[in-house]
Design an enzyme around this catalytic site. Sequence first.
Site, mmCIF file in Angstrom:
data_model
loop_
_atom_site.group_PDB
_atom_site.id
_atom_site.type_symbol
_atom_site.label_atom_id
_atom_site.label_comp_id
_atom_site.label_asym_id
_atom_site.label_seq_id
_atom_site.Cartn_x
_atom_site.Cartn_y
_atom_site.Cartn_z
ATOM 1 N N CYS A 209 4.700 17.191 -39.787
ATOM 2 C CA CYS A 209 5.893 17.134 -39.237
ATOM 3 C C CYS A 209 6.721 16.283 -40.191
ATOM 4 O O CYS A 209 7.945 16.288 -40.613
ATOM 5 C CB CYS A 209 6.176 17.100 -37.891
ATOM 6 S SG CYS A 209 5.435 18.598 -37.235
ATOM 7 N N ARG B 89 12.029 18.758 -30.892
ATOM 8 C CA ARG B 89 11.158 20.012 -30.838
ATOM 9 C C ARG B 89 10.122 19.783 -29.818
ATOM 10 O O ARG B 89 9.626 20.818 -28.944
ATOM 11 C CB ARG B 89 10.354 20.213 -32.113
ATOM 12 C CG ARG B 89 9.127 19.066 -32.338
ATOM 13 C CD ARG B 89 8.645 19.044 -33.686
ATOM 14 N NE ARG B 89 7.839 17.987 -33.956
ATOM 15 C CZ ARG B 89 8.303 16.652 -34.084
ATOM 16 N NH1 ARG B 89 9.601 16.459 -34.102
ATOM 17 N NH2 ARG B 89 7.343 15.474 -34.493
ATOM 18 N N CYS C 173 2.933 3.678 -48.634
ATOM 19 C CA CYS C 173 3.509 5.082 -48.080
ATOM 20 C C CYS C 173 3.949 4.850 -46.635
ATOM 21 O O CYS C 173 4.696 3.847 -46.368
ATOM 22 C CB CYS C 173 2.010 5.858 -47.971
ATOM 23 S SG CYS C 173 1.068 5.723 -46.879
ATOM 24 N N LEU D 150 12.153 14.387 -30.016
ATOM 25 C CA LEU D 150 12.870 15.223 -29.184
ATOM 26 C C LEU D 150 13.514 16.461 -29.717
ATOM 27 O O LEU D 150 14.091 17.405 -29.217
ATOM 28 C CB LEU D 150 14.138 14.460 -28.520
ATOM 29 C CG LEU D 150 13.929 12.998 -27.955
ATOM 30 C CD1 LEU D 150 14.924 12.292 -27.474
ATOM 31 C CD2 LEU D 150 12.705 13.347 -26.912
ATOM 32 N N ASP E 68 -1.979 17.005 -33.210
ATOM 33 C CA ASP E 68 -1.205 16.689 -34.419
ATOM 34 C C ASP E 68 -1.790 16.129 -35.530
ATOM 35 O O ASP E 68 -1.216 15.490 -36.454
ATOM 36 C CB ASP E 68 0.331 15.944 -34.320
ATOM 37 C CG ASP E 68 -0.199 14.547 -33.691
ATOM 38 O OD1 ASP E 68 -1.468 14.239 -33.373
ATOM 39 O OD2 ASP E 68 0.740 13.848 -33.417
ATOM 40 N N ASP F 204 -2.925 12.974 -24.527
ATOM 41 C CA ASP F 204 -2.041 12.413 -25.609
ATOM 42 C C ASP F 204 -2.089 10.939 -25.467
ATOM 43 O O ASP F 204 -1.925 10.628 -24.438
ATOM 44 C CB ASP F 204 -0.629 13.194 -25.589
ATOM 45 C CG ASP F 204 -0.106 13.232 -26.561
ATOM 46 O OD1 ASP F 204 0.595 14.169 -27.130
ATOM 47 O OD2 ASP F 204 0.092 11.937 -27.323
#
Length: 381
Positions: free
Chosen positions: A197, A82, A340, A80, A139, A71
Amino acid sequence: MPRSALVAPGPALSAAERTRHARHLLLPGVGEEGQRRLANARVLLVGAGGLGSPAALYLAAAGVGTLTIVDDDLVDLTNLQRQILHGERDVGRRKVDSARDAVSRIAGATTVHTVDRRLDESSVLPLVADHDLVIDGADNFPTRALVSRACALLAVPHVWASVHRFDAQASVWWAGEGPCYHCVFPQQPSPDQVPSCAVGGVLGATVGAIGSVLAVEAIKLIVGLGEPLIGRLLVHDGLAQTWDTLTVRADPDCRVCGSEADPTAPLSGGTAEPVPAAYRPGEGVAPEDLAGLLEGGATLIDVREPGEREIVTIPGAIPLPLAAVLAGAPVPPGVLVVHCKSGGRSARAVATLRARGVDARNLDGGILAWVARIRPEESTY
Ligand SMILES: [Zn+2]
């Protein structure tokens, strides 16, 4: 008919190890031999986020011997909800460090390797080849594409899941044994088609449920238990609380694992977010220059979704979702600055508008860069 185990058994267990894993030793099909296979297993975990969190914790608790965690991100407060590998004290730390600490607290015997960078063409193949299986909790689509192609090329099992809001899917892709990821998902959706997400929201406990499924599938493969999700797509609807499986088949014409596939093609080929030809980084507007442009008569367009605008907005921005821009919605005359969240969707809008002859410019780094450099007291997501 149970499959053969993926991993050979390691050395005999010590008395303390037998006690620690007593509930596994009682399980039909696991026993001491299965526990020794787990201790000998090398698992590559891509992403120490929502899916990777329960997977890492349960694999460590289960006695998996080696866990390599990839990562390149830092722990953020919004994680935090999830990402249970990380706690409030970890905000701002490297996720791999926080994850290593969490795993060590549960299972000191598990060797944790950390990779604090995003995988690329040169690093992904040796890393995947050095492990028995890969758990994909990435992700972002470029990393997912790299990992899935590397797994297919090396015929390494690819334990995968995807979550959106209250819904989730999971499978085990394994070229040669069943379909690879690209057999079933040949076209990668663009980031604006599938909200992350951050854009669409996600129920943390749903991520936990499906992340635990990843750990179950990994353990089944390592030990040789039951029927892994090879050739099946698990589909979970969290609101209806249904779990279904669909049969999925290998595509003989798959461009990744099919008979005509080109093993020398770039691993990321065609699946990364396309950079529109009419836009190049550096041609955009720096957050520091935005106010001056607006005072000079430019119009600011916000192409994000309504839920995002509830969190933070730049004063004076006109909402016009990306889909409307791409569909040709009318825009104000004169110079437009488009923003955006972080600059990707607005770059697509700018490219489309420029093709229509509009003087559109991208706000570099999106509203996140604007908050960071102009209004640090504002909320982010
Ligand atoms: Zn395939």
